[in-house]
Design an enzyme around this catalytic site. Structure first.
Site, PDB file in Angstrom:
ATOM      1  N   LYS A 119      81.029 -28.791 -91.821  1.00 65.27           N
ATOM      2  CA  LYS A 119      79.694 -28.219 -91.619  1.00 65.27           C
ATOM      3  C   LYS A 119      78.644 -29.294 -91.400  1.00 65.27           C
ATOM      4  CE  LYS A 119      80.026 -23.661 -93.666  1.00 65.27           C
ATOM      5  NZ  LYS A 119      79.490 -22.715 -94.644  1.00 65.27           N
ATOM      6  N   LYS A 200      90.921 -20.370 -87.643  1.00 71.15           N
ATOM      7  CA  LYS A 200      90.855 -19.204 -88.539  1.00 71.15           C
ATOM      8  C   LYS A 200      89.759 -18.248 -88.091  1.00 71.15           C
ATOM      9  CE  LYS A 200      87.515 -20.513 -91.988  1.00 71.15           C
ATOM     10  NZ  LYS A 200      86.968 -20.266 -93.278  1.00 71.15           N
ATOM     11  N   LYS A 203      83.588 -15.789 -90.503  1.00 75.55           N
ATOM     12  CA  LYS A 203      82.420 -14.901 -90.552  1.00 75.55           C
ATOM     13  C   LYS A 203      81.295 -15.419 -89.662  1.00 75.55           C
ATOM     14  CE  LYS A 203      81.752 -13.241 -94.737  1.00 75.55           C
ATOM     15  NZ  LYS A 203      81.245 -14.418 -95.426  1.00 75.55           N
TER      16      LYS A 203
HETATM   17  P1  AMP Z   1      83.838 -16.232 -96.503  1.00 75.22           P
HETATM   18  O1  AMP Z   1      83.942 -15.422 -95.256  1.00 75.22           O
HETATM   19  O2  AMP Z   1      83.918 -17.699 -96.228  1.00 75.22           O
HETATM   20  O3  AMP Z   1      82.686 -15.840 -97.388  1.00 75.22           O
HETATM   21  O4  AMP Z   1      85.170 -15.926 -97.334  1.00 75.22           O
HETATM   22  C1  AMP Z   1      85.333 -14.843 -98.218  1.00 75.22           C
HETATM   23  C2  AMP Z   1      86.778 -14.736 -98.661  1.00 75.22           C
HETATM   24  O5  AMP Z   1      87.625 -14.395 -97.562  1.00 75.22           O
HETATM   25  C3  AMP Z   1      87.349 -16.045 -99.228  1.00 75.22           C
HETATM   26  O6  AMP Z   1      88.242 -15.733-100.276  1.00 75.22           O
HETATM   27  C4  AMP Z   1      88.067 -16.635 -98.062  1.00 75.22           C
HETATM   28  O7  AMP Z   1      89.103 -17.504 -98.451  1.00 75.22           O
HETATM   29  C5  AMP Z   1      88.631 -15.390 -97.386  1.00 75.22           C
HETATM   30  N1  AMP Z   1      88.809 -15.613 -95.943  1.00 75.22           N
HETATM   31  C6  AMP Z   1      87.830 -15.938 -95.057  1.00 75.22           C
HETATM   32  N2  AMP Z   1      88.336 -16.071 -93.808  1.00 75.22           N
HETATM   33  C7  AMP Z   1      89.675 -15.804 -93.929  1.00 75.22           C
HETATM   34  C8  AMP Z   1      90.758 -15.778 -92.984  1.00 75.22           C
HETATM   35  N3  AMP Z   1      90.573 -16.024 -91.697  1.00 75.22           N
HETATM   36  N4  AMP Z   1      91.990 -15.488 -93.453  1.00 75.22           N
HETATM   37  C9  AMP Z   1      92.191 -15.232 -94.760  1.00 75.22           C
HETATM   38  N5  AMP Z   1      91.224 -15.241 -95.693  1.00 75.22           N
HETATM   39  C10 AMP Z   1      89.976 -15.522 -95.289  1.00 75.22           C
END
Ligand code: AMP
Ligand code: TRP
Length: 341
Positions: A119, A200, A203
């Protein structure tokens, strides 16, 4: 000494940032387990708005995304009777605890974090919040004496750091924090972007059409995105670790997770079929799985007062745990308590 009570339920803490569209990667990597295990566990699920502002957020959008994520938590099936669902900024102990933990965390530990490195490379100017982001995450987890932190693979480094910070604080000030356990799913820990299966699903890019499937996307959009997803020029529909098969493998993993079928059954089912058929079936499986989520989400969004009421209740329950813990932490550090005259 930490109190150990064999009859007590395992305590779970996890969180998601209200920083964009919640997608099936969030669901398959994290939330699905939260829902599946909620009855056996004591659950704290946070909407981490203070983490979200480590990168620029539009204030009115942040407000909307925060309520939106709360509705998604409930819509995927988290039961507020057994889960404490709350907004991080509504429980001031998180910021307070973060400060104290900052003071026992070497900067070198933070500079090594992959997410920070990525980031800070992307942004023009790096704010201090981005560097201490994982310390705030450690505060979230440690304030609740969580036993388990169920997350997707991208968060393992942060949870490991929370363990290190807990141990360091315990070493410096005496046994205070439980050292939490990282819990990853066996499959689905890293769902890939549909438009680029080498990366990956994320969001921050979920608003770009084709990248992700939102948990409340409508069926036509899901069909469109899955149909257009990147695969390869071959024909083989098998689970594979090969780089050029990452797109097909990703679709198969999603299919596996949502149908509960074994890899052998799935490969046999698709034997002799083409990618178009695979995509069509994957899309239909996703649509069926998300239909009840979309319905419940809409009902919840129609009643924002009820949503805010549930969040207020969650914040109160969270404070019931975090505030006494914060008092203990301050006492350990040597802060003079406010006298009750
Ligand atoms: P975030 O979107 O970074 O707030 O992530 C929220 C939760 O979703 C966390 O536990 C991440 O590890 C999980 N997560 C986010 N993106 C992925 C992905 N592409 N595959 C699996 N888990 C994900
Ligand atoms: N950093 C996590 C993510 O982006 C979100 C998060 C904040 C979190 N605090 C947490 C996850 C505590 C688990 C436990 O996914």
């Amino acid at each position: 000494m930490l109190k150990i009570n064999a009859t007590q339920k395992i305590r779970v803490f996890s969180g998601i940032q209200p920083s964009g569209k919640v997608h099936i990667g969030n669901y398959l990597g994290a939330m699905r387990r939260w829902v599946a295990e909620q009855q056996q566990k004591e659950n704290y699920f946070c909407i981490v708005d203070m983490h979200a502002i480590t990168v620029p957020q539009d204030p009115s959008q942040l407000k909307r995304l925060t309520r939106d994520l709360a509705a998604v938590y409930l819509a995927v099936g988290l039961d507020p009777r057994v889960c404490t669902i709350f907004v991080q900024s509504q429980v001031p102990a998180h910021a307070e605890c973060c400060w104290i933990l900052n003071c026992v965390t070497p900067v070198g530990w933070l500079e090594r974090m992959t997410q920070y490195k990525v980031k800070s490379r992307e942004g023009e100017s790096v704010n201090a919040g981005l560097l201490v982001y994982p310390v705030l995450q450690a505060a979230d987890i440690l304030l609740y004496d969580a036993d388990e932190v169920p997350v997707g693979e991208d968060q393992s480094q942060h949870v490991e750091l929370a363990r290190d910070i807990a141990q360091r604080f315990n070493h410096l000030y005496g046994e205070t924090f439980k050292v939490p356990k990282l819990v990853l799913p066996a499959v689905g820990a890293r769902i890939k972007a549909l438009n680029d299966p080498t990366r990956k699903m994320s969001k921050s890019e979920a608003h770009l059409r084709g990248h992700a499937i939102g948990l409340v996307d409508d069926p036509d959009e899901i069909r469109y995105v899955v149909r257009r997803s990147v695969t390869d020029t071959g024909r083989e529909i098998t689970f594979s670790k090969q780089e050029d098969k990452a797109g097909v493998n990703n679709l198969l993993e999603i299919y596996e997770l949502l149908t509960g079928k074994s890899q052998e059954q799935i490969e046999a089912h698709f034997a002799g079929k083409g990618y178009a058929a695979l995509k069509e079936e994957v899309a239909e499986v996703i649509i069926a799985a998300l239909e009840p989520v979309r319905q419940r989400y809409q009902e919840l969004m129609d009643d924002p007062h009820e949503l805010d009421r549930l969040l207020a209740l969650g914040a109160e329950r969270a404070r019931g745990v975090a505030d006494p813990k914060m008092a203990e932490i301050k006492r350990k550090v040597g802060f003079v308590p406010l006298s009750k005259h």
